[in-house]
Design an enzyme around this catalytic site. Sequence first.
Site, PDB file in Angstrom:
ATOM      1  N   SER A  44       0.977  -1.257  -0.058  1.00 30.95           N
ATOM      2  CA  SER A  44       0.041  -0.017   0.117  1.00 30.95           C
ATOM      3  C   SER A  44       0.866   1.524   0.245  1.00 30.95           C
ATOM      4  O   SER A  44       1.861   1.499  -0.795  1.00 30.95           O
ATOM      5  CB  SER A  44      -0.927  -0.153   1.185  1.00 30.95           C
ATOM      6  OG  SER A  44      -1.786   1.020   1.046  1.00 30.95           O
ATOM      7  N   ASP A  72      -8.640  -6.254  -5.010  1.00 29.72           N
ATOM      8  CA  ASP A  72      -8.239  -4.805  -4.209  1.00 29.72           C
ATOM      9  C   ASP A  72      -9.109  -3.671  -5.302  1.00 29.72           C
ATOM     10  O   ASP A  72      -8.357  -3.523  -6.347  1.00 29.72           O
ATOM     11  CB  ASP A  72      -6.912  -4.872  -4.235  1.00 29.72           C
ATOM     12  CG  ASP A  72      -6.266  -3.561  -3.806  1.00 29.72           C
ATOM     13  OD1 ASP A  72      -7.210  -2.618  -3.238  1.00 29.72           O
ATOM     14  OD2 ASP A  72      -5.193  -3.528  -3.156  1.00 29.72           O
ATOM     15  N   HIS A  82      -7.982  -4.866  -0.445  1.00 32.81           N
ATOM     16  CA  HIS A  82      -6.906  -4.349  -0.207  1.00 32.81           C
ATOM     17  C   HIS A  82      -6.040  -4.933   1.048  1.00 32.81           C
ATOM     18  O   HIS A  82      -5.065  -5.292   1.107  1.00 32.81           O
ATOM     19  CB  HIS A  82      -6.950  -2.773  -0.093  1.00 32.81           C
ATOM     20  CG  HIS A  82      -5.759  -2.021   0.202  1.00 32.81           C
ATOM     21  ND1 HIS A  82      -4.827  -1.948  -0.883  1.00 32.81           N
ATOM     22  CD2 HIS A  82      -5.075  -1.512   0.964  1.00 32.81           C
ATOM     23  CE1 HIS A  82      -3.798  -1.227  -0.637  1.00 32.81           C
ATOM     24  NE2 HIS A  82      -3.918  -0.926   0.683  1.00 32.81           N
TER      25      HIS A  82
END
Length: 376
Positions: free
Chosen positions: A149, A316, A349
């Site tokens: 991320s 995601d 995610h």
Amino acid sequence: MGSVGLVTPQQMSFSEPLPLKSGAVLADYALSYETYGSLNAERSNAVLVCHALNASHHVAGVHADGSVGWWDNLVGPGKPLDTGRFFVVGVNNPGSCFGSTGPMHVNPATGRIYGADFPVCTVEDWVDAQARLMQRLGIEQLAAVVGGSLGGMQALAWTLRHPARVRHCVAVATAPNLSAQNIAFNEVARRAIVTDPDFHGGHFYAHGVVPRRGLRVARMIGHITYLSDDAMDAKFGRALRAAELGYSTQEIEFQIESYLRHQGDKFSEYFDANTYLLITRALDYFDPALECGGDLARAFAVARQHGFLIVSFSTDWRFSPARSRELVKALVDNRIAVSYAEIDAPHGHDAFLLDDPRYHGVMRAYFDRIAGEGMR
């Protein structure tokens, strides 16, 4: 496979001012960090782990209070990032609220708590701070930088900012910049915080209060984006808290509502509101192609000597596989060695934090490859 066991955070202080991308300067700051494994004689087996929004330097192992590192399933003896072979460093970025200098600390220039006056930091600023820490630790070149991320953005930035000081980049569930939708989610979360009556323009510390209501809503918004629709449906569906509908507009009716409120309550107890604003802004600002006229391939031309592993997850939707493929194309256009894995996972995610055997198999294989190079 085992744990690195009990770990104790360390701290390094820096008196040399850190110039920031905004033109501001961060003076007299400290970084909290942890290390796992042993640095080899050649000092060539170091791997830096970069954290995402609400994580910290506590990557692996267990603290005395029982808290487990946020990537403990990935980092440790015999794990994909094997601390029997690699010297792993986790560092907390400036502006955070987990030990490194941030808004909750005293500004040496004024003698007062920074609060909203803490300077805005970018991903590039964090990478520069990390590079200084590596220098202090005697690590001239990293075997790899890895992150998921926002941490993945930092890993990418290392190859652009300090290309000679890192050999491999492992970027997971990340993107070359935020989409307009992502910036919008961040802005709604920020507005929830700054419009909380207890925020006091970011100087709530002086008032002895915390803008918990805003933090709760910000976390609830963020948490929705971290999960896929399938994962949320499988876990909660339309399950009710009670046996039947209560026909209330304000009380909790569905289990998913209860879950989100619980996550918001927990978050508001440990996370700093100003830190949330700072870190989401750093996310918004990251855009390495911007200084190259929007040409991502041109931006990565300096990274030709590196190896890359890019990993994405099918569900995601915040950092979609399409964004990872943009990165892969930019690297291929430069004839840079890149491996790409798109994992079919239902978790959204948050998959980068979970123990998916296919994902961990990819990570293990890549770190095996790095170790096989002799790490020289």
